[in-house]
Design a protein around this motif. Structure first.
Motif, PDB file in Angstrom:
ATOM      1  N   PRO A 254       0.744  -1.221  -0.011  1.00  0.00           N
ATOM      2  CA  PRO A 254       0.103   0.082   0.148  1.00  0.00           C
ATOM      3  C   PRO A 254       0.763   1.357   0.053  1.00  0.00           C
ATOM      4  O   PRO A 254       2.159   1.206   0.416  1.00  0.00           O
ATOM      5  CB  PRO A 254      -0.756  -0.200   1.337  1.00  0.00           C
ATOM      6  CG  PRO A 254      -0.622  -1.544   1.632  1.00  0.00           C
ATOM      7  CD  PRO A 254       0.380  -2.161   1.161  1.00  0.00           C
ATOM      8  N   MET A 255       0.311   2.255  -0.615  1.00  0.00           N
ATOM      9  CA  MET A 255       1.087   3.521  -0.771  1.00  0.00           C
ATOM     10  C   MET A 255       1.258   4.189   0.675  1.00  0.00           C
ATOM     11  O   MET A 255       2.340   4.963   0.669  1.00  0.00           O
ATOM     12  CB  MET A 255       0.432   4.553  -1.598  1.00  0.00           C
ATOM     13  CG  MET A 255       0.357   4.196  -3.155  1.00  0.00           C
ATOM     14  SD  MET A 255       2.011   4.104  -3.867  1.00  0.00           S
ATOM     15  CE  MET A 255       2.279   5.930  -3.899  1.00  0.00           C
ATOM     16  N   ASN A 256       0.579   3.943   1.599  1.00  0.00           N
ATOM     17  CA  ASN A 256       0.765   4.498   3.213  1.00  0.00           C
ATOM     18  C   ASN A 256       2.161   3.922   3.552  1.00  0.00           C
ATOM     19  O   ASN A 256       2.673   4.469   4.809  1.00  0.00           O
ATOM     20  CB  ASN A 256      -0.202   4.297   3.855  1.00  0.00           C
ATOM     21  CG  ASN A 256      -0.513   2.938   4.265  1.00  0.00           C
ATOM     22  OD1 ASN A 256       0.171   2.136   4.072  1.00  0.00           O
ATOM     23  ND2 ASN A 256      -1.802   2.516   4.748  1.00  0.00           N
ATOM     24  N   GLN A 257       2.943   2.977   2.952  1.00  0.00           N
ATOM     25  CA  GLN A 257       4.050   2.336   3.403  1.00  0.00           C
ATOM     26  C   GLN A 257       5.368   3.300   3.086  1.00  0.00           C
ATOM     27  O   GLN A 257       6.303   2.938   3.428  1.00  0.00           O
ATOM     28  CB  GLN A 257       4.363   0.945   3.295  1.00  0.00           C
ATOM     29  CG  GLN A 257       3.165   0.169   3.805  1.00  0.00           C
ATOM     30  CD  GLN A 257       3.482  -1.356   3.646  1.00  0.00           C
ATOM     31  OE1 GLN A 257       4.772  -1.725   3.067  1.00  0.00           O
ATOM     32  NE2 GLN A 257       2.512  -2.210   3.960  1.00  0.00           N
ATOM     33  N   GLY A 258       5.141   4.160   1.783  1.00  0.00           N
ATOM     34  CA  GLY A 258       6.137   4.899   1.275  1.00  0.00           C
ATOM     35  C   GLY A 258       5.953   6.363   1.562  1.00  0.00           C
ATOM     36  O   GLY A 258       5.374   6.680   2.450  1.00  0.00           O
ATOM     37  N   TRP A 259       6.447   7.207   0.742  1.00  0.00           N
ATOM     38  CA  TRP A 259       6.187   8.730   0.867  1.00  0.00           C
ATOM     39  C   TRP A 259       4.778   9.065   0.309  1.00  0.00           C
ATOM     40  O   TRP A 259       4.030   8.473  -0.296  1.00  0.00           O
ATOM     41  CB  TRP A 259       7.147   9.297  -0.100  1.00  0.00           C
ATOM     42  CG  TRP A 259       8.642   9.061   0.274  1.00  0.00           C
ATOM     43  CD1 TRP A 259       9.391   9.810   1.355  1.00  0.00           C
ATOM     44  CD2 TRP A 259       9.749   8.547  -0.218  1.00  0.00           C
ATOM     45  NE1 TRP A 259      10.828   9.423   1.370  1.00  0.00           N
ATOM     46  CE2 TRP A 259      11.048   8.347   0.556  1.00  0.00           C
ATOM     47  CE3 TRP A 259       9.515   7.220  -1.568  1.00  0.00           C
ATOM     48  CZ2 TRP A 259      12.125   7.865   0.261  1.00  0.00           C
ATOM     49  CZ3 TRP A 259      10.791   6.763  -1.511  1.00  0.00           C
ATOM     50  CH2 TRP A 259      12.078   6.953  -0.722  1.00  0.00           C
ATOM     51  N   ALA A 260       4.472  10.300   0.978  1.00  0.00           N
ATOM     52  CA  ALA A 260       3.229  10.656   0.692  1.00  0.00           C
ATOM     53  C   ALA A 260       3.085  10.963  -0.939  1.00  0.00           C
ATOM     54  O   ALA A 260       3.893  11.325  -1.618  1.00  0.00           O
ATOM     55  CB  ALA A 260       3.076  12.258   1.271  1.00  0.00           C
TER      56      ALA A 260
ATOM     57  N   GLU B 284      -4.471   7.193  -3.495  1.00  0.00           N
ATOM     58  CA  GLU B 284      -6.005   6.430  -3.425  1.00  0.00           C
ATOM     59  C   GLU B 284      -5.852   5.679  -4.882  1.00  0.00           C
ATOM     60  O   GLU B 284      -6.400   4.675  -4.951  1.00  0.00           O
ATOM     61  CB  GLU B 284      -6.945   7.197  -3.217  1.00  0.00           C
ATOM     62  CG  GLU B 284      -8.155   6.439  -3.263  1.00  0.00           C
ATOM     63  CD  GLU B 284      -9.414   7.284  -2.773  1.00  0.00           C
ATOM     64  OE1 GLU B 284     -10.462   7.102  -3.020  1.00  0.00           O
ATOM     65  OE2 GLU B 284      -9.140   8.331  -1.972  1.00  0.00           O
ATOM     66  N   LYS B 285      -5.828   6.366  -6.031  1.00  0.00           N
ATOM     67  CA  LYS B 285      -5.910   5.837  -7.391  1.00  0.00           C
ATOM     68  C   LYS B 285      -4.644   4.786  -7.701  1.00  0.00           C
ATOM     69  O   LYS B 285      -5.063   3.761  -8.145  1.00  0.00           O
ATOM     70  CB  LYS B 285      -5.956   6.881  -8.569  1.00  0.00           C
ATOM     71  CG  LYS B 285      -5.756   6.417  -9.898  1.00  0.00           C
ATOM     72  CD  LYS B 285      -6.083   7.590 -10.714  1.00  0.00           C
ATOM     73  CE  LYS B 285      -4.915   8.448 -10.819  1.00  0.00           C
ATOM     74  NZ  LYS B 285      -4.659   9.576 -11.935  1.00  0.00           N
ATOM     75  N   ILE B 286      -3.530   4.790  -7.223  1.00  0.00           N
ATOM     76  CA  ILE B 286      -2.580   3.924  -7.252  1.00  0.00           C
ATOM     77  C   ILE B 286      -2.695   2.587  -6.670  1.00  0.00           C
ATOM     78  O   ILE B 286      -2.718   1.677  -6.992  1.00  0.00           O
ATOM     79  CB  ILE B 286      -1.016   4.371  -6.721  1.00  0.00           C
ATOM     80  CG1 ILE B 286      -0.648   5.554  -7.892  1.00  0.00           C
ATOM     81  CG2 ILE B 286       0.089   3.300  -7.085  1.00  0.00           C
ATOM     82  CD1 ILE B 286       0.498   6.233  -7.341  1.00  0.00           C
ATOM     83  N   ASP B 287      -3.410   2.723  -5.299  1.00  0.00           N
ATOM     84  CA  ASP B 287      -3.685   1.598  -4.478  1.00  0.00           C
ATOM     85  C   ASP B 287      -4.637   0.709  -5.368  1.00  0.00           C
ATOM     86  O   ASP B 287      -4.841  -0.494  -5.395  1.00  0.00           O
ATOM     87  CB  ASP B 287      -4.204   2.006  -2.985  1.00  0.00           C
ATOM     88  CG  ASP B 287      -3.206   2.309  -2.239  1.00  0.00           C
ATOM     89  OD1 ASP B 287      -1.807   1.789  -2.366  1.00  0.00           O
ATOM     90  OD2 ASP B 287      -3.233   2.813  -0.959  1.00  0.00           O
ATOM     91  N   ALA B 288      -5.727   1.415  -5.734  1.00  0.00           N
ATOM     92  CA  ALA B 288      -6.854   0.867  -6.472  1.00  0.00           C
ATOM     93  C   ALA B 288      -6.199   0.179  -7.675  1.00  0.00           C
ATOM     94  O   ALA B 288      -6.717  -1.166  -8.087  1.00  0.00           O
ATOM     95  CB  ALA B 288      -7.676   1.810  -6.886  1.00  0.00           C
ATOM     96  N   TYR B 289      -5.454   0.712  -8.538  1.00  0.00           N
ATOM     97  CA  TYR B 289      -4.771   0.017  -9.551  1.00  0.00           C
ATOM     98  C   TYR B 289      -4.041  -1.205  -9.256  1.00  0.00           C
ATOM     99  O   TYR B 289      -4.231  -2.237  -9.711  1.00  0.00           O
ATOM    100  CB  TYR B 289      -3.965   1.138 -10.363  1.00  0.00           C
ATOM    101  CG  TYR B 289      -3.435   0.316 -11.719  1.00  0.00           C
ATOM    102  CD1 TYR B 289      -4.315   0.679 -12.936  1.00  0.00           C
ATOM    103  CD2 TYR B 289      -2.265  -0.196 -11.856  1.00  0.00           C
ATOM    104  CE1 TYR B 289      -3.630   0.037 -13.999  1.00  0.00           C
ATOM    105  CE2 TYR B 289      -1.759  -0.883 -12.947  1.00  0.00           C
ATOM    106  CZ  TYR B 289      -2.485  -0.703 -14.053  1.00  0.00           C
ATOM    107  OH  TYR B 289      -2.031  -1.100 -15.278  1.00  0.00           O
ATOM    108  N   THR B 290      -3.136  -1.122  -8.258  1.00  0.00           N
ATOM    109  CA  THR B 290      -2.299  -2.306  -7.705  1.00  0.00           C
ATOM    110  C   THR B 290      -3.002  -3.208  -7.225  1.00  0.00           C
ATOM    111  O   THR B 290      -2.839  -4.601  -7.634  1.00  0.00           O
ATOM    112  CB  THR B 290      -1.349  -1.970  -6.840  1.00  0.00           C
ATOM    113  OG1 THR B 290      -1.853  -1.415  -5.697  1.00  0.00           O
ATOM    114  CG2 THR B 290      -0.178  -0.913  -7.576  1.00  0.00           C
TER     115      THR B 290
END
Length: 392
Positions: free
Chosen positions: A88-94, A99-105
């Protein structure tokens, strides 16, 4: 680039290391060797344009250091079809598009780039991973270790194919436990960034892998370096439990080691030159645990030698060892001929007296105790308790 393989190997050797594990390909899929099956490599996709592994293999052979290779066989972000290991993106930089990247992955099996999904894992395995593994075990002389990481999609048939391939060309090779979960346990376990406690040991060989700071690679902002004392005592602790220590060094972009790493390696080497006998070829502590340091042991034909690595030097000139069943033949400081006084009391406690007022070595001073007969080793039969980092 200032990359100098001979300097790397000499620095490792002077630190007391007996083998090196080099990253040939990490999760980004970028091969640091001359591969014919992918253009995503140091040969074709970097201005350097030279094989990093070949000169290292040659230097290891010259200096008598065993060479091992880390290869990310399953997770590969750069070659189509490789596993991507969704995070999930919250494990990296802001990121404003998190939200869009998380949905895609989530919808694309962890992939964030359409090209990653343009081939199947089977196509990646047969077209990239397996051929590259063959290149690594056939082009660089003797390989002592293959260090796998993060299995995601590999199946048992593929894992068997890999195992048969490497054993065909490197019959003496050993492997870790990260080829495939479950049915391919390898030759040793790999606790990551931790040292198992005694209750976690399960009788299987193991190797702790750990960083000098908090970073596996090189990060300019990471200044949280472990002290030489911490690194040395970690090594002694690991040896006292029967393990190996794989200490990470992250080189700078120019191919040189950070000064902080160089300093610590030199200091470790200085201690090992005097006290290496207490580490090399030893096995786990066969006697009762102690609160002043750690104990390693070495068996001869008719006697066991104990190495008492003392972290907390006694202020009264006495050191106690409890629960000894063997008679004591002699005790002395490692590297000194003069014998220390020994006295065994009725409950089996050994008292060593006549110690200097201050510790000969501030990190760990070593006393050698020779026993009459062999000390009985501890039997460890707890099933499957050591955790192995990213595989768990």
């Amino acid at each position: 680039s200032k990359y100098n393989a001979e300097q790397w190997v000499k620095m490792a050797k002077e630190a007391g290391m007996k083998y090196i594990i080099i990253t040939a390909k990490h999760h980004d899929g970028f091969a640091l060797f001359d591969t014919k099956v992918s253009d995503w490599s140091i040969m074709k996709a970097s201005p350097y344009g030279k094989d990093l592994i070949k000169p290292l293999a040659e230097a290891c052979k010259k200096e008598g250091i065993k060479l091992g290779i880390y290869y990310s066989h399953d997770q590969d972000w750069g070659n189509p079809g490789g596993s991507t290991g969704r995070r999930p993106m919250n494990q990296g930089w802001a990121n404003p598009d998190a939200e869009k990247i998380d949905a895609y992955t989530l919808a694309h099996n962890g992939s964030w780039d359409p090209i990653q999904q343009s081939a199947t894992f089977n196509e990646y395995f047969n077209g990239v991973a397996l051929p590259q593994i063959k290149e690594l075990v056939t082009n660089y002389g003797d390989i002592a270790v293959l260090w796998w990481d993060t299995p995601v999609q590999i199946n048992s048939a593929q894992a068997r194919e890999v195992t048969d391939l490497i054993k065909k060309y490197q019959p003496n090779i050993i492997t870790n436990d990260r080829l495939k979960r479950g049915d391919f346990v390898g030759d040793f376990k790999t606790p990551e960034q931790k040292i198992p406690n005694l209750s976690e040991l399960d009788g299987m060989d193991w190797e702790t892998c750990m960083t000098m700071n908090n970073t596996w690679g090189y990060r300019t902002a990471d200044h949280k370096w472990k002290s030489t004392e911490v690194l040395m005592r970690n090594l002694i602790d690991i040896a006292s439990k029967g393990g190996n220590f794989l200490l990470n060094v992250g080189p700078k972009p120019d191919g040189t080691f950070p000064q902080e790493s160089r300093d610590r390696l030199a200091q470790i080497g200085k201690w090992m030159k005097v006290n290496g006998e207490a580490i090399y070829g030893t096995h786990a502590n066969p006697i009762a645990n102690v609160d002043w340091g750690r104990v390693t042991a070495k068996d001869g034909k008719n006697s066991t030698t104990l190495y008492l690595s003392i972290f907390n030097w006694p202020t009264d000139g006495k050191l106690a060892l409890k629960g000894l069943k063997n008679e004591i033949l002699a005790a002395s400081l490692l590297g000194e001929r003069s014998a220390l006084k020994i006295n065994k009391v009725d409950d089996g406690t050994l008292e060593i007296t006549g110690l200097p007022n201050s510790a000969p070595d501030k990190i760990a001073s070593v006393i050698v105790v020779k026993l009459d007969g062999l000390a009985k080793r501890k039997v460890i039969d707890q099933p499957g308790k050591i955790k192995s980092g990213s595989i768990d």
